[in-house]
Scaffold this active site. Structure first.
Site, mmCIF file in Angstrom:
data_model
loop_
_atom_site.group_PDB
_atom_site.id
_atom_site.type_symbol
_atom_site.label_atom_id
_atom_site.label_comp_id
_atom_site.label_asym_id
_atom_site.label_seq_id
_atom_site.Cartn_x
_atom_site.Cartn_y
_atom_site.Cartn_z
ATOM 1 N N SER A 150 0.846 -1.192 0.000
ATOM 2 C CA SER A 150 0.000 0.000 0.000
ATOM 3 C C SER A 150 0.880 1.241 0.000
ATOM 4 O O SER A 150 2.024 1.201 0.471
ATOM 5 C CB SER A 150 -0.871 0.006 1.266
ATOM 6 O OG SER A 150 -1.522 1.241 1.420
ATOM 7 N N TYR A 163 -1.447 -1.036 10.561
ATOM 8 C CA TYR A 163 -1.643 -1.240 9.122
ATOM 9 C C TYR A 163 -0.439 -0.735 8.329
ATOM 10 O O TYR A 163 0.122 -1.454 7.493
ATOM 11 C CB TYR A 163 -2.924 -0.538 8.653
ATOM 12 C CG TYR A 163 -3.180 -0.740 7.177
ATOM 13 C CD1 TYR A 163 -3.529 -1.996 6.687
ATOM 14 C CD2 TYR A 163 -3.040 0.310 6.273
ATOM 15 C CE1 TYR A 163 -3.742 -2.201 5.329
ATOM 16 C CE2 TYR A 163 -3.257 0.104 4.907
ATOM 17 C CZ TYR A 163 -3.604 -1.143 4.441
ATOM 18 O OH TYR A 163 -3.801 -1.352 3.101
HETATM 19 P P1 NAP Z 1 -11.569 -5.799 0.376
HETATM 20 O O1 NAP Z 1 -12.484 -5.393 -0.710
HETATM 21 O O2 NAP Z 1 -12.020 -5.658 1.800
HETATM 22 O O3 NAP Z 1 -11.115 -7.315 0.122
HETATM 23 C C1 NAP Z 1 -10.342 -8.008 1.059
HETATM 24 C C2 NAP Z 1 -10.260 -9.475 0.656
HETATM 25 O O4 NAP Z 1 -9.489 -10.180 1.646
HETATM 26 C C3 NAP Z 1 -11.623 -10.142 0.603
HETATM 27 O O5 NAP Z 1 -11.644 -11.084 -0.446
HETATM 28 C C4 NAP Z 1 -11.712 -10.855 1.949
HETATM 29 O O6 NAP Z 1 -12.572 -11.958 1.798
HETATM 30 C C5 NAP Z 1 -10.255 -11.288 2.135
HETATM 31 N N1 NAP Z 1 -9.959 -11.545 3.538
HETATM 32 C C6 NAP Z 1 -10.158 -10.698 4.590
HETATM 33 N N2 NAP Z 1 -9.813 -11.292 5.737
HETATM 34 C C7 NAP Z 1 -9.375 -12.551 5.400
HETATM 35 C C8 NAP Z 1 -8.900 -13.657 6.146
HETATM 36 N N3 NAP Z 1 -8.807 -13.590 7.474
HETATM 37 N N4 NAP Z 1 -8.547 -14.781 5.488
HETATM 38 C C9 NAP Z 1 -8.656 -14.858 4.140
HETATM 39 N N5 NAP Z 1 -9.097 -13.846 3.367
HETATM 40 C C10 NAP Z 1 -9.462 -12.704 4.005
HETATM 41 O O7 NAP Z 1 -10.200 -4.977 0.317
HETATM 42 P P2 NAP Z 1 -9.204 -4.635 -0.885
HETATM 43 O O8 NAP Z 1 -9.112 -3.181 -0.954
HETATM 44 O O9 NAP Z 1 -9.533 -5.398 -2.112
HETATM 45 O O10 NAP Z 1 -7.847 -5.159 -0.228
HETATM 46 C C11 NAP Z 1 -6.958 -6.025 -0.897
HETATM 47 C C12 NAP Z 1 -5.548 -5.621 -0.533
HETATM 48 O O11 NAP Z 1 -5.294 -4.315 -1.021
HETATM 49 C C13 NAP Z 1 -5.262 -5.573 0.961
HETATM 50 O O12 NAP Z 1 -4.013 -6.161 1.236
HETATM 51 C C14 NAP Z 1 -5.232 -4.077 1.271
HETATM 52 O O13 NAP Z 1 -4.404 -3.781 2.387
HETATM 53 C C15 NAP Z 1 -4.654 -3.550 -0.030
HETATM 54 N N6 NAP Z 1 -4.903 -2.118 -0.288
HETATM 55 C C16 NAP Z 1 -6.171 -1.639 -0.425
HETATM 56 C C17 NAP Z 1 -6.363 -0.280 -0.663
HETATM 57 C C18 NAP Z 1 -7.742 0.315 -0.828
HETATM 58 O O14 NAP Z 1 -7.879 1.558 -0.778
HETATM 59 N N7 NAP Z 1 -8.774 -0.477 -1.052
HETATM 60 C C19 NAP Z 1 -5.266 0.579 -0.746
HETATM 61 C C20 NAP Z 1 -3.989 0.052 -0.598
HETATM 62 C C21 NAP Z 1 -3.821 -1.298 -0.380
HETATM 63 P P3 NAP Z 1 -13.430 -12.657 2.983
HETATM 64 O O15 NAP Z 1 -14.058 -11.571 3.789
HETATM 65 O O16 NAP Z 1 -14.368 -13.507 2.215
HETATM 66 O O17 NAP Z 1 -12.441 -13.467 3.738
#
Ligand code: NAP
Length: 271
Positions: A150, A163
């Site tokens: 991130s 985080y």
């Molecule tokens: P998201 O829409 O909340 O998706 C998160 C995913 O992780 C979901 O598929 C969730 O599925 C899974 N997950 C959560 N807890 C889990 C667990 N304990 N075991 C297995 N799977 C789990 O968030 P996202 O934005 O796509 O995030 C993906 C990555 O991008 C993360 O590493 C986040 O830190 C990074 N990121 C996001 C942003 C942003 O602004 N969105 C910015 C920078 C970096 P289930 O709930 O079904 O388990």
């Protein structure tokens, strides 16, 4: 659940990828894009129903072979089971360590068990799955690992302290690995998105009303940047011009000013 991948007339050999956090957001966008690009997939997340629905759609619409692994990667036994799948798979071309979440608030007041889960998912699961994938990839002389980090990993993150620190770990770990893997044919990438429209902010109780529209990217744009980066052998990928400018600007400022600016910004995002 396993399905045999149909070979397409005239297409190249199918490739194989495992994506964690594939039920939503950036992970789902990876799954959709990779299925379109002739990958067979292993999809990992906790919600089996969501994964099954996605798998069914990608089999029907894209002809992809898709397996579903429902696992909570914060739990040691479940993580071990996924590690075994990865370690036993001599045909894995791409591992996307994407599952992750954030917690927001004053660290002294946050639930410490939730903080530990955040480290288990964002750091421990990513490290263990990377370790499981590498031996076969090194032996084959090819393979790719995308570690989703991130922009938050570039700065100190007051009120997002755990985080930000997990993401600083991911970027640093991935950069170090890249050097160790030089000459092996295996490529790694730290993908560092900024604000991306997914379920992330809602799960982290972040109030998005203060974030201007132009600051956002879609999960599909982030995935596009990652795959472009892989094709150009780019180690640290920051999607979007605005994010790249912010990163460059912050690197010119004294760390104490960046810390205070980040603290002020985080306070405004609290719900
Ligand atoms: P998201 O829409 O909340 O998706 C998160 C995913 O992780 C979901 O598929 C969730 O599925 C899974 N997950 C959560 N807890 C889990 C667990 N304990 N075991 C297995 N799977 C789990 O968030 P996202 O934005 O796509 O995030 C993906 C990555 O991008 C993360 O590493 C986040 O830190 C990074 N990121 C996001 C942003 C942003 O602004 N969105 C910015 C920078 C970096 P289930 O709930 O079904 O388990």
């Amino acid at each position: 659940m396993k399905t045999t991948a149909p070979r397409r007339e005239g297409g190249g050999p199918r490739r194989r990828a495992l994506v964690t956090g594939a039920s939503a957001g950036i992970g789902l966008a990876f799954a959709e894009r990779l299925a379109r690009d002739q990958y067979d997939l292993v999809l990992v997340a906790r919600s089996r129903d969501r994964l099954e629905e996605i798998a069914k759609r990608l089999r029907e619409e894209r002809g992809a072979g898709v397996e579903v692994l429902a696992a909570d990667l914060t739990q040691a036994a479940a993580l071990r089971a996924v590690e075994e799948v990865v370690a036993d798979d001599a045909t894995l071309d791409l591992l996307v360590n994407n599952a992750g979440f954030g917690t927001q608030g004053r660290f002294a007041e946050l639930d410490i068990d939730r903080e530990e889960e955040e480290i288990r998912l964002n750091v421990v699961a990513l490290v263990r799955l990377t370790r499981a994938a590498l031996p076969h990839m090194i032996q084959r002389g090819r393979g790719e690992i995308v570690n989703v980090s991130s922009m938050a990993g570039f700065y100190p993150g007051p009120f997002l302290a755990t985080y930000g620190a997990t993401k600083a770990f991911v970027t640093s770990f991935t950069e170090s690995l890249a050097e160790e893997l030089r000459e092996t044919g295996v490529r790694v990438q730290a993908l560092c998105p900024g604000f991306t429209r997914t379920e992330f902010q809602e799960r982290a109780s972040i109030d998005t009303s203060q974030i201007p529209g132009f600051a956002w990217m879609s999960a599909e744009e982030v995935v596009e940047a990652s795959l472009d980066g892989l094709s150009r052998d780019e180690l640290v990928v920051v999607p979007g011009n605005l994010n790249r400018a912010l990163r460059a600007g912050a690197s010119l400022l004294p760390r104490s000013i960046v810390r205070r600016a980040m603290a002020a910004a985080s306070r405004r995002l609290e719900e």
